[in-house]
Design an enzyme around this catalytic site. Structure first.
Site, short mmCIF file in Angstrom:
data_model
loop_
_atom_site.label_atom_id
_atom_site.label_comp_id
_atom_site.label_asym_id
_atom_site.label_seq_id
_atom_site.Cartn_x
_atom_site.Cartn_y
_atom_site.Cartn_z
N LYS A 22 0.83 -1.21 0.00
CA LYS A 22 0.00 0.00 0.00
C LYS A 22 0.87 1.26 0.00
O LYS A 22 0.54 2.26 -0.64
CB LYS A 22 -0.87 -0.03 1.26
CG LYS A 22 -2.14 0.72 1.14
CD LYS A 22 -3.21 0.21 2.10
CE LYS A 22 -2.74 -0.42 3.37
NZ LYS A 22 -2.82 0.39 4.56
N THR A 193 -11.30 -13.63 -6.67
CA THR A 193 -11.72 -12.23 -6.45
C THR A 193 -12.59 -12.06 -5.20
O THR A 193 -12.84 -10.94 -4.77
CB THR A 193 -12.54 -11.70 -7.66
OG1 THR A 193 -13.72 -12.51 -7.78
CG2 THR A 193 -11.75 -11.72 -8.94
N PRO A 195 -12.34 -12.48 -1.86
CA PRO A 195 -11.93 -11.68 -0.70
C PRO A 195 -12.02 -10.17 -0.99
O PRO A 195 -12.42 -9.39 -0.11
CB PRO A 195 -10.48 -12.12 -0.46
CG PRO A 195 -10.37 -13.48 -1.06
CD PRO A 195 -11.32 -13.47 -2.24
N GLN A 197 -14.07 -8.73 -3.14
CA GLN A 197 -15.50 -8.37 -3.15
C GLN A 197 -15.98 -8.13 -1.72
O GLN A 197 -16.72 -7.17 -1.45
CB GLN A 197 -16.34 -9.49 -3.76
CG GLN A 197 -16.05 -9.75 -5.23
CD GLN A 197 -16.95 -10.86 -5.78
OE1 GLN A 197 -18.12 -10.95 -5.41
NE2 GLN A 197 -16.42 -11.69 -6.64
N LYS A 228 -15.31 -9.15 -13.58
CA LYS A 228 -15.98 -9.67 -12.39
C LYS A 228 -15.89 -8.66 -11.24
O LYS A 228 -16.88 -8.35 -10.58
CB LYS A 228 -15.30 -10.98 -11.98
CG LYS A 228 -16.17 -11.89 -11.17
CD LYS A 228 -15.48 -13.24 -11.13
CE LYS A 228 -16.25 -14.22 -10.28
NZ LYS A 228 -15.55 -15.50 -10.20
N CYS A 393 26.04 7.32 12.14
CA CYS A 393 25.65 7.62 13.52
C CYS A 393 26.46 6.77 14.53
O CYS A 393 27.60 7.10 14.81
CB CYS A 393 24.14 7.48 13.69
SG CYS A 393 23.54 8.49 15.05
N HIS A 524 22.26 11.01 9.86
CA HIS A 524 21.81 9.88 9.04
C HIS A 524 21.61 10.33 7.59
O HIS A 524 20.49 10.69 7.20
CB HIS A 524 20.49 9.33 9.58
CG HIS A 524 20.64 8.62 10.88
ND1 HIS A 524 20.95 7.28 10.95
CD2 HIS A 524 20.53 9.05 12.15
CE1 HIS A 524 21.03 6.92 12.22
NE2 HIS A 524 20.78 7.98 12.98
N GLU A 526 21.29 8.65 5.02
CA GLU A 526 20.37 7.78 4.28
C GLU A 526 18.95 8.35 4.22
O GLU A 526 18.17 8.02 3.33
CB GLU A 526 20.35 6.36 4.89
CG GLU A 526 19.68 6.22 6.25
CD GLU A 526 20.62 6.47 7.44
OE1 GLU A 526 21.67 7.11 7.23
OE2 GLU A 526 20.30 6.04 8.56
N1 GLN Z 1 23.22 5.21 20.24
C1 GLN Z 1 23.85 6.37 19.67
C2 GLN Z 1 23.32 7.66 20.26
O1 GLN Z 1 22.24 7.68 20.81
C3 GLN Z 1 23.71 6.36 18.15
C4 GLN Z 1 22.30 6.54 17.70
C5 GLN Z 1 22.09 6.12 16.28
O2 GLN Z 1 22.89 5.40 15.69
N2 GLN Z 1 21.00 6.54 15.70
O3 GLN Z 1 23.95 8.67 20.17
#
Ligand code: GLN
Length: 552
Positions: A22, A193, A195, A197, A228, A393, A524, A526
């Protein structure tokens, strides 16, 4: 910003069972609407009573995705931002916990003026206020709301009820999409189909009729089944979208478009497209690069939560995985991730020298003590053997501890997260954090959300970002202890990014002439890696990984 006149809402509701995509469907719908020239915000509704996702265990509930604002949310918010390539705000995320908390606070403040406060209308009014507020804050043309759970759950009923009322008041501006599942039972071998419906019937009993059905299944829907579903669910045949399983989630918008989803949405919401050219061209290029990348690079992810099985891990580290993939595709490589439980290194059931088999090693974020000595062994190995290293981190904090122990010579260096009485607290809790924990205030109290960092000239970080000031998202309580910065720097570690006042260390790295790539971030990265906007640090890491793979 005021909500635009004729602002449109789309509600995405699940049928039959959860876990059928979803979130990706919602993200893809958002992208298709953007491709038609509209500005879009995506909203996730989580029916649980937690106020935010920050207090939930990632191996059970998936990663905690941190917004720019610092709100700790569900991993779907990460998918939304990746598909839209847009920052979402706190108003784009809501839980039953938040809704009830607001209602109860208002009740305590006598704001209901002596009335009996009830789920209906007061809770549904608060939900509608939040839907409207997210539209206002985003300033978008269309808000797509994904209601968590499946139709028939008690927990999400209030949200569907609020959507029903919104539709009643603005019938031309609201659409409902049911993302349903069509099983193919092994002993029958035929797509069923019924479920779906029943899910539509259940939704009808709430006073809601879907405009579109996204039919998720192992294989494409045939004409017979479309017909259907159309007849039994009162949905036009062309509005039944076939959504078979596919290998890359990034193909979903393209597959939806093959089913003319963009045009169907325009018609349903009484809109006309604002673009002439193929709005999907850039996306198609990226989605194509996913399939074009066949040559593998091998990356080990070393961590501590890894005794739960790969299936769970792919959710717990979703943004890290996506960031690695996105940057790999950019340089034409297919990443092969291997999860290594650092406890194996501690116990001696696996030797760290196994890491030389890999082209790069990544240590993601984490909390607490278990498996940490094993991670430190791994970091030492990759530093000494010049294997590309990227620490996120905790991965950066541990790189500093490893350096303090084995290069500076402070053998007992540690983080006070593990040993409060360590002789050398190279990583220490921030003073304001100490107080919060002493008061038992755990929820939403870390250093959260976006903070600027200044980059040092002539470092990898400065070169890779190509600018002096960056903004990245955080989620941590501990920091590099200012008392040890001098020692670490003297021994060769470079703090290439710091807070603007120079007090907090944001990036640690080793110079290129010492190591091909050894870099850790307190933030972070990412969380800001997107398909159409790969993260420069991940790309730099992957480039180093590719270099090593060529040499082997
Ligand atoms: N545990 C570490 C802190 O609190 C790193 C946290 C983390 O990697 N997000 O600073």
């Amino acid at each position: 910003m005021a909500r635009k006149k004729n602002h449109k809402y789309i509600f995405v509701i699940g049928g039959v069972m959860s876990g059928v995509g979803k979130g990706i469907a919602t993200s893809s719908i958002g992208y298709l609407l953007q491709a038609k020239g509209f500005s879009v915000n995506l909203v996730k509704v989580d029916p649980y009573l937690n106020v935010d996702a920050g207090t939930m265990n990632p191996t059970e509930h998936g990663e905690v995705f941190v917004l720019k604002s610092g709100l700790e949310t569900d991993q779907d918010m990460g998918n939304y931002e990746r598909f839209l390539d847009r920052d979402l705000s706190s108003e784009d995320y809501m839980t039953s916990g938040q809704v009830y908390l607001t209602v109860l606070k208002k009740e305590r403040a006598l704001e209901y003026k002596g009335k009996c406060v009830e789920a209906i209308p007061h809770v549904t009014e608060e939900i509608r206020r939040r839907f409207t507020r997210s539209a206002e804050v985003s300033g978008s043309d269309i808000t797509v709301v994904e209601i968590g759970g499946t139709v028939g759950d008690y927990q999400n009923m209030m949200f569907i009820e609020a959507a029903r009322i919104l539709n009643l008041k603005n019938p031309d501006d609201v659409a409902f999409i049911l993302v349903s599942y069509l099983p193919v039972p092994g002993n029958i071998g035929e797509m069923k189909t019924k479920p779906t419906q029943n899910a539509v019937r259940q939704l009808n009993s709430y006073g809601v009729q879907p405009d579109i059905i996204i039919a998720r299944s192992a294989s494409p829907l045939d004409e017979k089944r479309k017909e259907k579903l159309s007849i039994s669910c009162s949905v036009p045949e062309e509005n039944v979208i076939s959504a078979p399983d596919i290998s890359s989630i990034y193909d979903v918008p393209i597959n939806f478009e093959k089913e003319k989803m963009g045009d169907i949405l325009m018609k349903t919401l009484r809109l006309t497209t604002r673009v002439k050219k193929d709005g999907l061209a850039t996306w198609k290029k990226f989605a194509g690069s996913v399939h074009a990348a066949t040559e593998e690079v091998k990356i080990a992810v070393v961590g501590k939560y890894f005794d739960t099985g790969d299936f769970v891990l792919s959710d717990a580290y979703l943004s890290v995985i996506e960031a690695v993939k996105i940057s790999s595709y950019k340089v034409g490589r297919k990443p092969k991730l291997t999860w290594i439980n650092s406890k194996e290194f501690e116990k001696g059931t696996m030797d760290v020298s196994i890491l030389k088999e890999f082209d790069g090693v990544l240590v993601p974020g984490g909390f607490g003590e278990s498996g940490i000595e094993g991670i430190l062994l791994a970091i030492r190995y990759v530093r000494e053997n010049k294997i590309p290293y990227f620490g996120l981190c905790y991965g950066m904090q541990l790189a500093c501890i490893e350096y303090a122990r084995n290069v500076v010579g402070l053998a007992e260096a540690n983080t006070t997260e593990i040993n409060k009485n360590t002789l050398y607290p190279v990583i220490d809790i921030m003073p304001e954090q100490k107080k919060l924990l002493a008061d038992g205030k755990y929820g939403a109290t870390m250093r959260l959300g976006v903070y600027p960092a200044h980059l040092k000239f002539k470092t990898i970080a400065r070169e890779v970002y190509g600018k002096d000031v960056i903004e990245e998202r955080h989620r941590h309580r501990y920091e590099v202890n200012p008392e040890y910065i001098g020692h670490l720097e003297k021994a060769g570690l470079v703090f290439s990014g710091t807070s603007p006042d120079g007090i907090l260390m944001e990036i640690a790295e080793l110079p290129k002439k010492v190591h091909p790539f050894f870099l850790g971030t307190q933030f972070h990265p990412e969380l800001q890696a997107r398909p159409l906007n790969p993260h420069p640090l991940f790309t730099a890491f992957i480039k180093a990984v590719v270099e090593r793979s060529k040499k082997k």
